[in-house]
Write an enzyme that holds these catalytic residues in place. Structure first.
Site, PDB file in Angstrom:
ATOM      1  N   SER A 197      44.427  61.692  59.441  1.00 37.01           N
ATOM      2  CA  SER A 197      44.569  60.702  58.060  1.00 37.01           C
ATOM      3  C   SER A 197      45.694  60.128  58.274  1.00 37.01           C
ATOM      4  O   SER A 197      45.834  59.291  57.390  1.00 37.01           O
ATOM      5  CB  SER A 197      44.237  61.643  57.032  1.00 37.01           C
ATOM      6  OG  SER A 197      43.221  61.062  56.395  1.00 37.01           O
ATOM      7  N   LYS A 251      46.381  56.504  58.780  1.00 36.19           N
ATOM      8  CA  LYS A 251      45.710  55.584  57.629  1.00 36.19           C
ATOM      9  C   LYS A 251      46.972  54.972  57.086  1.00 36.19           C
ATOM     10  O   LYS A 251      46.932  53.630  56.676  1.00 36.19           O
ATOM     11  CB  LYS A 251      45.078  56.446  56.492  1.00 36.19           C
ATOM     12  CG  LYS A 251      43.796  56.949  56.950  1.00 36.19           C
ATOM     13  CD  LYS A 251      42.949  57.752  56.115  1.00 36.19           C
ATOM     14  CE  LYS A 251      41.754  58.249  56.842  1.00 36.19           C
ATOM     15  NZ  LYS A 251      41.151  59.287  55.864  1.00 36.19           N
ATOM     16  N   TYR A 260      38.332  53.394  64.111  1.00 33.05           N
ATOM     17  CA  TYR A 260      39.192  54.262  63.056  1.00 33.05           C
ATOM     18  C   TYR A 260      39.109  55.720  63.582  1.00 33.05           C
ATOM     19  O   TYR A 260      40.147  56.441  63.556  1.00 33.05           O
ATOM     20  CB  TYR A 260      38.167  54.408  61.864  1.00 33.05           C
ATOM     21  CG  TYR A 260      38.438  55.469  61.027  1.00 33.05           C
ATOM     22  CD1 TYR A 260      39.352  55.573  60.089  1.00 33.05           C
ATOM     23  CD2 TYR A 260      37.241  56.721  60.952  1.00 33.05           C
ATOM     24  CE1 TYR A 260      39.660  56.774  59.286  1.00 33.05           C
ATOM     25  CE2 TYR A 260      37.703  57.658  60.429  1.00 33.05           C
ATOM     26  CZ  TYR A 260      38.848  57.937  59.387  1.00 33.05           C
ATOM     27  OH  TYR A 260      39.120  58.980  58.712  1.00 33.05           O
ATOM     28  N   TYR A 299      44.564  63.800  49.538  1.00 33.63           N
ATOM     29  CA  TYR A 299      43.177  64.153  49.352  1.00 33.63           C
ATOM     30  C   TYR A 299      43.147  64.299  47.503  1.00 33.63           C
ATOM     31  O   TYR A 299      43.963  63.582  46.985  1.00 33.63           O
ATOM     32  CB  TYR A 299      42.657  65.290  50.084  1.00 33.63           C
ATOM     33  CG  TYR A 299      42.831  65.028  51.738  1.00 33.63           C
ATOM     34  CD1 TYR A 299      42.420  63.899  52.197  1.00 33.63           C
ATOM     35  CD2 TYR A 299      43.752  66.040  52.220  1.00 33.63           C
ATOM     36  CE1 TYR A 299      42.651  63.588  53.482  1.00 33.63           C
ATOM     37  CE2 TYR A 299      44.009  65.653  53.683  1.00 33.63           C
ATOM     38  CZ  TYR A 299      43.574  64.679  54.242  1.00 33.63           C
ATOM     39  OH  TYR A 299      43.563  64.655  55.628  1.00 33.63           O
ATOM     40  N   VAL A 338      44.289  66.398  58.528  1.00 34.50           N
ATOM     41  CA  VAL A 338      43.370  67.543  58.926  1.00 34.50           C
ATOM     42  C   VAL A 338      44.073  68.234  60.256  1.00 34.50           C
ATOM     43  O   VAL A 338      43.460  69.537  60.578  1.00 34.50           O
ATOM     44  CB  VAL A 338      41.956  67.834  58.812  1.00 34.50           C
ATOM     45  CG1 VAL A 338      41.473  67.257  57.331  1.00 34.50           C
ATOM     46  CG2 VAL A 338      41.328  66.714  59.817  1.00 34.50           C
TER      47      VAL A 338
HETATM   48  N1  GLU Z   1      38.827  62.126  61.397  1.00 35.53           N
HETATM   49  C1  GLU Z   1      38.502  62.785  60.236  1.00 35.53           C
HETATM   50  C2  GLU Z   1      37.623  62.311  59.690  1.00 35.53           C
HETATM   51  O1  GLU Z   1      37.591  60.954  59.392  1.00 35.53           O
HETATM   52  C3  GLU Z   1      39.844  62.683  59.495  1.00 35.53           C
HETATM   53  C4  GLU Z   1      40.111  63.512  58.514  1.00 35.53           C
HETATM   54  C5  GLU Z   1      41.359  63.619  57.872  1.00 35.53           C
HETATM   55  O2  GLU Z   1      42.593  63.852  58.363  1.00 35.53           O
HETATM   56  O3  GLU Z   1      41.501  63.367  56.713  1.00 35.53           O
HETATM   57  O4  GLU Z   1      36.781  62.867  59.375  1.00 35.53           O
END
Ligand code: GLU
Length: 313
Positions: A70, A73, A197, A249, A267
């Site tokens: 994530s 992002k 993504y 999160y 994650v």
């Molecule tokens: N590849 C993970 C997903 O999209 C990313 C999760 C993350 O790091 O929040 O489910």
């Protein structure tokens, strides 16, 4: 203006934190949604600080590559804002979600406009925006290119096994994308958009590289890093504000309370924290808490930030 820092003091704080983290028994649990992440040994811990003026300072497993997940992002947001500027906010909001990163309920309630660019649906819209402006040919992913340039590390790459697993297990993300397609908030092909993504999530970087690649966020939007990222002072402030409010999160409020710096976690166990006018801090340990944030990375950044008096408040 970069603040003066005491390199020896930071190095000794990092060494001390790394040696204490090595002895921690409460390390959380490794992400288990794909086998590639669940196999990462739990006993690793790395930390790096990339100051605005000076080479990175680091300790522990700071040169072990991990899946940035994530954290990608943030780079994707920088790329998308570079293409469409503030019009991005017509398609993605700027509010904390208070829901898990892959929640579908909220998206339905809010008619396909994701709360922010750091939850999965927001990041998927951001990928769509990027693909509208760049071909997204594999091997030349714009997020990967940006990471390489910012860290001055052309060898940074996508972990192809992680990527293949993300594609295989990504039904929930495809569901989010299809829902937004139905609501008119995805313009491209769901397969292409979600694969772009997944690809950015699967980039592997070390603490040291990631600290260098995120240092531009501490620069107030000025200097060579900000130029590479193409960010102005205003854009830099806004990205930091989003990291502070939405970067961890549904624990973002708790993290702001504990650490007092804009943070983004993934994650894979990495956490980036920005100390404005000082530099970027990255800690990594693969064990996560129940909200998906690395237990030891948060603990380490909290201790470092408190010890050195780094807080935006
Ligand atoms: N590849 C993970 C997903 O999209 C990313 C999760 C993350 O790091 O929040 O489910």
């Amino acid at each position: 203006m970069p603040k003066q820092i005491d390199i020896a003091k930071i190095q000794s704080a990092l060494d001390d934190i790394a040696s204490r983290m090595a002895g921690e028994s409460d390390r959380g649990e490794v992400a288990s949604y794909i086998p590639e992440l669940s196999r990462v040994p739990l006993n690793q811990f790395g930390i790096a600080v990339a100051p605005l003026n000076g080479p990175p300072i680091f300790a522990g497993d700071a040169d072990v590559p991990f899946s940035i997940q994530s954290i990608s992002k943030v780079f994707a947001l920088v790329v998308a804002l570079g293409h469409v500027g503030a019009t991005l906010w017509r398609r993605v909001g700027r509010e904390p979600s208070g829901d898990p990163f892959n929640s579908i309920v909220q998206l339905e309630f809010e008619r396909g406009k994701p709360r922010n660019p750091f939850i999965n649906p927001g990041a998927i819209v951001v990928s769509d925006v990027i693909l509208e402006h760049e071909s997204g040919e594999f091997g030349r992913h714009p997020v990967l290119e940006l990471c390489r340039r910012l860290a001055d590390a052309p060898d940074i790459s996508v972990d192809e096994e992680v990527f293949a697993s993300e594609v295989k297990t990504g039904d929930r993300n495809r569901a989010l994308a299809y829902f937004m397609l139905a609501e008119g908030n995805i313009k491209g092909e769901v397969k292409k958009v979600t694969e772009s993504y997944f690809r950015q999530c699967s980039i592997a970087m070390t603490c040291r590289q990631l600290a260098e690649a995120t240092r531009f966020l501490a620069s107030g939007g000025e200097g060579p890093d900000a130029e590479i990222a193409g960010v102005t002072p205003e854009r830099t402030r806004r990205i930091n504000a989003l990291m502070m409010t939405c970067g961890c999160y549904d624990a973002s409020g708790e993290v702001a309370f504990r650490i007092g710096l804009p943070c983004k976690s993934g994650v894979g166990g990495g956490v980036v924290a920005i100390a404005p006018s000082v530099g970027s801090i990255v800690a990594w340990s693969p064990g996560l808490d129940e909200k998906g944030n690395s237990v030891l990375a948060l603990k380490a950044i909290e201790e470092l930030a408190h010890g050195l008096g780094w807080s935006v408040f």
